[in-house]
Scaffold this active site. Sequence first.
Site, PDB file in Angstrom:
ATOM      1  N   LYS A 140       0.872  -1.187   0.000  1.00 47.31           N
ATOM      2  CA  LYS A 140       0.000   0.000   0.000  1.00 47.31           C
ATOM      3  C   LYS A 140       0.904   1.231   0.000  1.00 47.31           C
ATOM      4  CE  LYS A 140      -3.902   2.385   1.222  1.00 47.31           C
ATOM      5  NZ  LYS A 140      -4.517   2.134   2.536  1.00 47.31           N
ATOM      6  N   VAL A 141       0.706   2.094  -0.984  1.00 55.37           N
ATOM      7  CA  VAL A 141       1.514   3.309  -1.110  1.00 55.37           C
ATOM      8  C   VAL A 141       0.597   4.492  -1.400  1.00 55.37           C
ATOM      9  CG1 VAL A 141       3.520   2.040  -1.987  1.00 55.37           C
ATOM     10  CG2 VAL A 141       1.884   3.054  -3.603  1.00 55.37           C
ATOM     11  N   SER A 142       1.154   5.671  -1.373  1.00 59.13           N
ATOM     12  CA  SER A 142       0.425   6.872  -1.771  1.00 59.13           C
ATOM     13  C   SER A 142       0.337   6.947  -3.293  1.00 59.13           C
ATOM     14  CB  SER A 142       1.148   8.125  -1.273  1.00 59.13           C
ATOM     15  OG  SER A 142       1.251   8.142   0.124  1.00 59.13           O
ATOM     16  N   THR A 167       0.147  11.507  -0.806  1.00 64.92           N
ATOM     17  CA  THR A 167      -0.858  12.236  -1.577  1.00 64.92           C
ATOM     18  C   THR A 167      -1.259  13.508  -0.851  1.00 64.92           C
ATOM     19  OG1 THR A 167      -1.682  10.150  -2.485  1.00 64.92           O
ATOM     20  CG2 THR A 167      -3.124  12.069  -2.658  1.00 64.92           C
ATOM     21  N   ALA A 168      -1.326  13.432   0.478  1.00 62.22           N
ATOM     22  CA  ALA A 168      -1.689  14.621   1.256  1.00 62.22           C
ATOM     23  C   ALA A 168      -0.738  15.776   0.952  1.00 62.22           C
ATOM     24  CB  ALA A 168      -1.668  14.297   2.749  1.00 62.22           C
ATOM     25  N   HIS A 211      -6.512  10.701   7.633  1.00 55.89           N
ATOM     26  CA  HIS A 211      -7.186   9.606   8.323  1.00 55.89           C
ATOM     27  C   HIS A 211      -8.033  10.072   9.503  1.00 55.89           C
ATOM     28  CE1 HIS A 211      -5.281   7.040   5.550  1.00 55.89           C
ATOM     29  NE2 HIS A 211      -4.146   6.852   6.179  1.00 55.89           N
TER      30      HIS A 211
END
Length: 270
Positions: A54-56, A106-107, A147
């Site tokens: 799981k990655v951005s 991504t943020a 989150h």
Amino acid sequence: MALSLAVSPCPNDTFVFHALVHGLIPGTPEVNLTFADVDVTNTAAERGEFDLVKVSYAALPWLLDDYELLPTGGALGRGCGPLVLTREPGVDLTGKTVAVPGDRTTAYLLFRLWSADRAPGRIEVVPFHQIMPGVAEGRFDAGLVIHEARFTYQRHGLHALADLGEWWESDTGLPIPLGAILARKGVVDPAEATEWIRNSVSMAWANPDASREFVLANAQEMEPEVVQQHIDLYVNEFTLELGRDGLAAADALLQRAAAAGLTPAVKPFL
């Protein structure tokens, strides 16, 4: 041979991958699970350390030579974007210090696109759990959070200067592409992996009680009601299947980032 999988300990990931990790899906290989925050997996994937990871979405330009994007298991959605938090409302970020959870998240990419004309003075990458206390204590002028922080930031006496998800959705009409699931080329068959993860998502929805103990045990001291809010927000239709809207969201983010000189260019998914 066992497959290595790296995801975050956040409730959406533990909920989604519980069945796969625990061998509840017939015909799947043994899975060796590693928990790591996304800023860690973004760079670990660049080193090829995991088979499934799981990655951005923001990290994809550095990873797609070696990994393939899977159309299931990730985190996209509406009303679930990163927040920019400050101690006082209406702060001008020009010249200020902003804490962010990772330079390839991504943020942070959304923040850079949003703040292009605001010119923060200094960016500090710090562990996610230190951001809100750091802003509250005055160590940072602002903090970029993701989150469950959107449910708890008021407890720190903080204000939401901007909701980058609202900004993104109003500007593009698309969901926010946050976390992607990648399969390592030449090691994992992407069609098989997609089916495993899709079955794991479906099993999680069909019997949510089955994963409850596992989710709560890894929820980093979140209250059960916050855990459920987290799952309800981040495990949605795009988790089961990206679809055209999900792929269009990924394209919009990465094409804008490349045009702004923030990331290498990538071939569109659509």
